[in-house]
Design a protein around this motif. Structure first.
Motif, PDB file in Angstrom:
ATOM      1  N   SER A 272       0.858  -1.184   0.000  1.00 50.98           N
ATOM      2  CA  SER A 272       0.000   0.000   0.000  1.00 50.98           C
ATOM      3  C   SER A 272       0.898   1.239   0.000  1.00 50.98           C
ATOM      4  O   SER A 272       2.114   1.146   0.215  1.00 50.98           O
ATOM      5  N   GLN A 273       0.289   2.405  -0.228  1.00 49.06           N
ATOM      6  CA  GLN A 273       1.069   3.645  -0.164  1.00 49.06           C
ATOM      7  C   GLN A 273       1.668   3.829   1.228  1.00 49.06           C
ATOM      8  O   GLN A 273       2.824   4.256   1.376  1.00 49.06           O
ATOM      9  N   SER A 274       0.908   3.497   2.250  1.00 49.42           N
ATOM     10  CA  SER A 274       1.391   3.660   3.627  1.00 49.42           C
ATOM     11  C   SER A 274       2.568   2.732   3.930  1.00 49.42           C
ATOM     12  O   SER A 274       3.538   3.143   4.582  1.00 49.42           O
ATOM     13  N   VAL A 275       2.481   1.501   3.450  1.00 46.59           N
ATOM     14  CA  VAL A 275       3.566   0.543   3.702  1.00 46.59           C
ATOM     15  C   VAL A 275       4.843   0.998   2.999  1.00 46.59           C
ATOM     16  O   VAL A 275       5.932   1.004   3.591  1.00 46.59           O
ATOM     17  N   LEU A 276       4.726   1.397   1.739  1.00 47.14           N
ATOM     18  CA  LEU A 276       5.927   1.871   1.030  1.00 47.14           C
ATOM     19  C   LEU A 276       6.472   3.129   1.689  1.00 47.14           C
ATOM     20  O   LEU A 276       7.690   3.274   1.862  1.00 47.14           O
TER      21      LEU A 276
END
Length: 280
Positions: free
Chosen positions: A30-34
């Motif tokens: 996800s954007q948050s994980v990256l």
């Protein structure tokens, strides 16, 4: 020519963003994980993917490491920030100016680029590059005018400027150019697009005797300091250094004339230059 270059660069950033999204999703992030893996917010990643914000080189390097893309994003980022209209050390500053919510600048000798008229920018460029072609000068001037466009945007940053009185009385380009330049600064002040204060000669020694400085603040990133000497510039986000520079800027503002007195001095200097042109 410059407008075409600008458009193609934006298209390239959009390709960068599309590739980032594709490769992130292929990796199952996800954007948050990256974002967590490269030390920025998930919102940042979303802005990179939409080409709203351009990543700094170190972030692109961390993206390559997280996504195992073998230097793809680093190489592309290097290519895109390599705008020959700007010195290598200044290209990243141009990108950051467009993202800043607040810019605080001290100019010891010349009117800052964001406030320059085309004629003043032409005179400054030619003085530093007396053997270049007219086309080269025009490219530099056009780039500077494009930078100044951020002050016209609805989302323009707060722009605070401390001008040393030197900037009013060094006759760059001659009396006509200077009168027009100072009229332009005064108009921006009256329209409340910028807040300008003049550091007067009578103040003597001041807190920033070493050269120009620029502080930039952002919604979701730490503040950044840019300092410049004649042949080089340095971009710093080290908190201790930036905090020291912010204190320096506070001291400069404290020693400067009020905005009202500064406007009167700018207008008076412009009138002095007009009198010079009428008597020659």
């Amino acid at each position: 020519m410059a407008n075409g270059s600008r458009g193609s660069r934006q298209a390239a950033w959009e390709f960068f963003g599309a590739e980032l999204k594709r490769r992130r999703e292929d990796a199952g992030f996800s954007q948050s994980v990256l974002g967590a893996r490269v030390f920025v917010s998930g919102g940042y990643i979303g802005q990179f993917e939409q080409a709203i914000r351009k990543p700094q080189l170190d972030v692109a390097e961390r993206i390559d490491e997280a996504l195992q893309t073998d230097g793809f994003f680093e190489r592309m980022c290097r290519k895109l920030i390599d705008d020959k209209r700007y010195a290598d050390y200044f290209a990243a500053v141009v990108e950051l100016e467009a993202l800043a919510t607040r810019i605080c600048e001290f100019a010891p000798t010349l009117v800052p680029g964001l406030l320059q008229t085309a004629a003043y920018a032409h005179a400054v460029t030619l003085a530093a590059n007396p053997f270049v072609t007219d086309a080269y000068v025009e490219d530099i001037v056009t780039a500077r005018m494009e930078r100044a466009g951020i002050l016209k945007d609805a989302t323009r940053p707060e722009y605070w400027v401390v001008l040393h009185e030197n900037t009013l009385y060094i006759p760059v380009g001659g009396p006509t150019v200077m009168a027009q330049q100072l009229d332009h600064v005064a108009a921006l002040m009256r329209e409340r697009q910028v807040l300008v204060m003049v550091l007067p000669y009578e103040g003597g020694a001041h807190a920033c005797m070493g050269g120009a400085l620029k502080l930039m603040e952002f919604d979701d990133a730490p503040p950044t300091l840019y300092t410049e000497t004649e042949y080089s510039g340095t971009l710093v986000d080290e908190p201790v250094v930036v905090k020291h520079a912010q204190r320096t800027y506070d001291l400069l503002r404290g020693a400067a004339l009020s905005p009202e007195a500064s406007l009167a001095l700018v207008e008076s200097a412009a009138e002095d230059y007009r009198r010079c042109t009428s008597t020659t």
